[in-house]
Design an enzyme around this catalytic site. Structure first.
Site, PDB file in Angstrom:
ATOM      1  N   HIS A 151      43.522   3.622 -45.463  1.00  0.00           N
ATOM      2  CA  HIS A 151      42.940   2.464 -44.997  1.00  0.00           C
ATOM      3  C   HIS A 151      41.648   2.411 -45.585  1.00  0.00           C
ATOM      4  CE1 HIS A 151      42.664  -1.110 -42.522  1.00  0.00           C
ATOM      5  NE2 HIS A 151      41.866  -0.703 -41.602  1.00  0.00           N
ATOM      6  N   HIS A 188      37.982   1.379 -36.501  1.00  0.00           N
ATOM      7  CA  HIS A 188      37.828   0.032 -36.398  1.00  0.00           C
ATOM      8  C   HIS A 188      37.952  -0.470 -34.876  1.00  0.00           C
ATOM      9  CE1 HIS A 188      38.535  -0.723 -41.128  1.00  0.00           C
ATOM     10  NE2 HIS A 188      37.296  -0.516 -40.884  1.00  0.00           N
ATOM     11  N   ASP A 193      39.006  -3.103 -33.688  1.00  0.00           N
ATOM     12  CA  ASP A 193      40.256  -3.453 -32.743  1.00  0.00           C
ATOM     13  C   ASP A 193      41.192  -2.498 -32.375  1.00  0.00           C
ATOM     14  OD1 ASP A 193      40.333  -3.259 -35.569  1.00  0.00           O
ATOM     15  OD2 ASP A 193      42.334  -4.219 -35.579  1.00  0.00           O
TER      16      ASP A 193
END
Lengths: 303, 303
Positions: free
Chosen positions: B142, B64, B66
């Site tokens: 996740h 991801h 970020d």
């Protein structure tokens, strides 16, 4: 009409001394065009109180990272912040591949559309024309294909002189015709000459964005007589060999170009990390072109 | 031995309120491990006076943005700043593809080597062991494969009690044997018992980094009894539904985990952009686990 540019990043190559890699936000009649998008551009927008959601057009000059590494983050944040409006991306074709692979591996399915317009790096051409502006590419000379962008405002409608029209008892519904330059024949047969009731709108302005490039006269025609010329000035002229080697321009050369193309104003940017203070860059440019300014992050320049 | 972590980014998903996306710099015996690398990490290093050139290991938890959008910029700047030392990258396999395509299109040929160690997202295993530390993956839960990292210091050598050795006239060249725990027989036949001339070194410490994940007891064994547990706490518990939906953890859950695995200290991070102030996150965690702290950017935490 608003026609101004806010500097979001003024550094070349690497971020230093609180200077961020290249990005600029052009506001043309309250439509927003992001020009290049170095790493941290979305943080700069937040810092300067500018809304990323207002950006509808992104233009990427070339695929050196200091000009686009921030784009994937900006687009991802737009998605996370609920954007549904499409965004237009003008860029080298390979950018799509770079973005797609990252969306794929993060399993991101954007809720808005990316509308790509791939830039032909070999030919200067109009890539966008709307009611506010015409955008034409500028073919620069860098280590990899690189294009600048010239933004030319559209000529606005004539301005009606309201006091005179009111004194003549002209109804509001006729104003639109007058703004378009037409003479009016009123129902009673009276003819109102356009020139008596309107004034011309301001002369359209042009903004030319040139980064990164060697000084090369082949692109001078594309930027001739522009109102504001943003030109990279990576080095002082004492570093001309390094500038040539890396396909960049010195402050003196940027000033010479501004002078040769008869720009009204020169905005200097893309400063090398070797310069902690920028006074010498500005001083050098001013020896040849007095109307020079430094591109300072967070500052907005009227064009 | 130095064993501390400096927070470079504490925000989840998007940068806000001066909080940057996730990145941490772990210093273990003056070797530097960068854990995740959100956009703007290189700017954070500069801001906090930390040298990117000292980083020899990068660990990326998942793809991801970020957690990794800042890596391409950091690696590019290392190149431009003259790095020649190799760097080790522990990451999901697809990261190589993402980096390669960007180096290709910018025509960048790194002057230093990227040594990739692809992470198996399904099995907790040791991915690095050197004289200072053992790093083991933690299998998190996740939306895409995501691994945490447990850093366990190596047991140091015993400490010699110099005054006693000098009083006994023991030459310096015997100290190394004593440090390794051996008894000494001197040339005159005298035996020196190790326990009389050395003390034990400090108990090795552990740091567990868990971001991003649902609370899932399957990874608790991997982090049991750690000294400092960094755990994401994206939301307050009133947002538990949103946390479950996005595969994140609440502050209360992070505290419950710290308590269940008997961590000595809990460091909370990865805060949602909805929280302008973080006091409520800390307060909530402290209701269950008193030794909780917020991960504050620029602060260094001893482990």
């Amino acid at each position: 009409m608003t026609f101004e540019v806010t500097i979001l990043g003024s550094s070349s190559a690497t971020p230093v001394y609180n200077r961020n890699p290249t990005a600029q936000l052009l506001n043309c009649n309250e439509k927003f065009y992001l020009i290049d998008c170095g790493e941290g551009t979305q943080q700069q927008l937040i810092k300067f109180g500018l809304k990323a959601s207002k950006i509808d057009f992104v233009l990427i000059s070339h695929l050196h990272g200091d000009h686009y590494f921030g784009l994937i983050g900006l687009l991802s944040s737009m998605h996370l912040n609920g954007r549904i409006k499409p965004i237009h991306i003008f860029a080298p074709e390979a950018l799509k591949e770079i973005l797609d692979i990252q969306f794929k591996h993060s399993d991101t399915k954007l809720r808005y559309e990316l509308i790509y317009h791939f830039i032909n790096p070999k030919k200067s051409e109009i890539i966008l024309e709307n009611s506010d502006v015409v955008i034409q590419t500028i073919i620069l000379n860098h280590r990899i294909p690189c294009t600048g962008f010239k933004f030319t405002e559209k000529k606005r409608l004539r301005k009606v002189v309201v006091e005179r029209l009111e004194a003549a008892g002209v109804p509001l519904e006729y104003y639109a015709m007058l703004k378009r330059g037409l003479d009016l024949t009123l129902p009673n047969g009276e003819v109102l000459l356009n020139v008596d009731y309107t004034t011309d709108s301001a002369t359209p302005k042009t903004y030319a964005y040139c980064s990164d490039t060697l000084m090369d006269e082949r692109y001078f025609n594309s930027i001739r007589n522009c109102d504001t010329l943003y030109h990279e000035a990576t080095f002082l002229h004492e570093m001309i060999d390094r500038a040539n080697e890396t396909h960049h321009t010195t402050a003196l050369q940027a000033a010479e170009i501004a002078s040769l193309v008869q720009a009204k104003k020169l905005l200097l940017g893309h400063f090398s990390s070797r310069y902690k203070t920028l006074g010498p860059i500005l001083d050098e440019a001013k020896t040849l072109f007095e109307a020079s300014e430094l591109a300072v992050e967070g500052h907005t320049y009227q064009i």
